[in-house]
Scaffold this motif. Structure first.
Motif, PDB file in Angstrom:
ATOM      1  N   VAL A 148      13.510   1.379  -2.645  1.00  0.00           N
ATOM      2  CA  VAL A 148      13.523   1.299  -1.175  1.00  0.00           C
ATOM      3  C   VAL A 148      12.136   1.619  -0.628  1.00  0.00           C
ATOM      4  O   VAL A 148      11.669   0.972   0.318  1.00  0.00           O
ATOM      5  CB  VAL A 148      14.609   2.239  -0.590  1.00  0.00           C
ATOM      6  CG1 VAL A 148      14.508   2.311   0.926  1.00  0.00           C
ATOM      7  CG2 VAL A 148      16.000   1.772  -1.005  1.00  0.00           C
ATOM      8  N   ASN A 149      11.439   2.589  -1.209  1.00  0.00           N
ATOM      9  CA  ASN A 149      10.079   2.919  -0.769  1.00  0.00           C
ATOM     10  C   ASN A 149       9.126   1.754  -0.996  1.00  0.00           C
ATOM     11  O   ASN A 149       8.294   1.444  -0.141  1.00  0.00           O
ATOM     12  CB  ASN A 149       9.570   4.167  -1.488  1.00  0.00           C
ATOM     13  CG  ASN A 149      10.227   5.431  -0.987  1.00  0.00           C
ATOM     14  OD1 ASN A 149      10.747   5.472   0.126  1.00  0.00           O
ATOM     15  ND2 ASN A 149      10.222   6.481  -1.806  1.00  0.00           N
ATOM     16  N   HIS A 150       9.229   1.109  -2.160  1.00  0.00           N
ATOM     17  CA  HIS A 150       8.368  -0.055  -2.428  1.00  0.00           C
ATOM     18  C   HIS A 150       8.673  -1.193  -1.456  1.00  0.00           C
ATOM     19  O   HIS A 150       7.747  -1.856  -0.964  1.00  0.00           O
ATOM     20  CB  HIS A 150       8.552  -0.545  -3.864  1.00  0.00           C
ATOM     21  CG  HIS A 150       7.957   0.359  -4.894  1.00  0.00           C
ATOM     22  ND1 HIS A 150       6.630   0.714  -4.898  1.00  0.00           N
ATOM     23  CD2 HIS A 150       8.512   0.977  -5.979  1.00  0.00           C
ATOM     24  CE1 HIS A 150       6.386   1.514  -5.919  1.00  0.00           C
ATOM     25  NE2 HIS A 150       7.522   1.698  -6.595  1.00  0.00           N
ATOM     26  N   LEU A 151       9.944  -1.410  -1.165  1.00  0.00           N
ATOM     27  CA  LEU A 151      10.312  -2.471  -0.215  1.00  0.00           C
ATOM     28  C   LEU A 151       9.860  -2.145   1.204  1.00  0.00           C
ATOM     29  O   LEU A 151       9.520  -3.042   1.974  1.00  0.00           O
ATOM     30  CB  LEU A 151      11.822  -2.709  -0.249  1.00  0.00           C
ATOM     31  CG  LEU A 151      12.370  -3.361  -1.528  1.00  0.00           C
ATOM     32  CD1 LEU A 151      13.886  -3.333  -1.532  1.00  0.00           C
ATOM     33  CD2 LEU A 151      11.855  -4.774  -1.673  1.00  0.00           C
ATOM     34  N   SER A 152       9.837  -0.859   1.548  1.00  0.00           N
ATOM     35  CA  SER A 152       9.400  -0.487   2.895  1.00  0.00           C
ATOM     36  C   SER A 152       7.911  -0.787   3.103  1.00  0.00           C
ATOM     37  O   SER A 152       7.458  -0.917   4.236  1.00  0.00           O
ATOM     38  CB  SER A 152       9.691   0.989   3.169  1.00  0.00           C
ATOM     39  OG  SER A 152       8.917   1.812   2.315  1.00  0.00           O
TER      40      SER A 152
END
Length: 195
Positions: free
Chosen positions: A19-23
């Protein structure tokens, strides 16, 4: 493509790391506004940025995309289709599509007008000496012939005869000249008979 790159580059990332990478996809002047990440069993495991309105539970009853309020929701990575453990729904900003589409339509209309004008002018310039001028000369000669016959005058000089064309229009001009000669001869013979 960016989501695929993240999933391929970080295959062992935890749910929170994914989720952090996608954000990181949310950047100024970029169309991605946010998204939801679902596990294979359909549970939401994270959200980044603006949450999409399209939910994973709606997929069985609706298409894989939804557009509302200039926002575009799309299933861009499905665990079932792509053999991964996640299904990702992305929220896009579609507000720039309207002006771009309008500009595209104006460009197409302008292009059609330019092509039409170019073809019209080119055809006019090409056809004028070949077709239009001879027809105008023939019309003028018809008027001369009509006046000469009506006024019982001398045979006029026909401008269209000087063209010496070997096509259908040339045949029409030659037939007109022959017709005038026959009419003139018939009128002369009738006058001699009357005399």
């Amino acid at each position: 493509g960016k989501v695929a790159w993240i999933l391929i580059t970080y295959p062992n990332a935890s749910r929170k790391e994914l989720v952090n990478h996608l954000s990181e996809l949310i950047q100024p002047n970029m169309p991605i506004l946010g998204g939801d990440v679902y596990s294979v069993d359909g549970q939401k495991i994270g959200t980044f940025g603006e949450s999409p309105r399209l939910q994973l539970s709606q997929l069985s009853n609706s298409p894989k995309s939804s557009i509302k309020d200039l926002r575009y929701d799309d299933i861009i990575w499905s665990g079932q289709d792509m053999e991964t453990n996640y299904t990702i729904v992305i929220r896009h900003d579609a507000s720039n599509v309207g002006p771009e589409l309008l500009a595209y339509i104006y460009r197409i209309i302008g292009l059609v007008i330019i092509i039409s004008l170019f073809l019209t002018i080119t055809l006019w310039l090409f056809l004028e000496p070949i077709v239009i001028n001879p027809i105008l000369l023939l019309r003028s000669d018809l008027n001369k012939a009509g006046e000469a016959i009506y006024n019982d005058g001398e045979a006029p000089t026909f401008d269209s005869v000087s063209l010496q064309r070997k096509d259908e229009l040339g045949e029409v001009i030659n037939t007109f000249e022959l017709m005038y000669m026959k009419i003139s001869e018939a009128i002369s013979e009738r006058k001699k008979a009357e005399a």
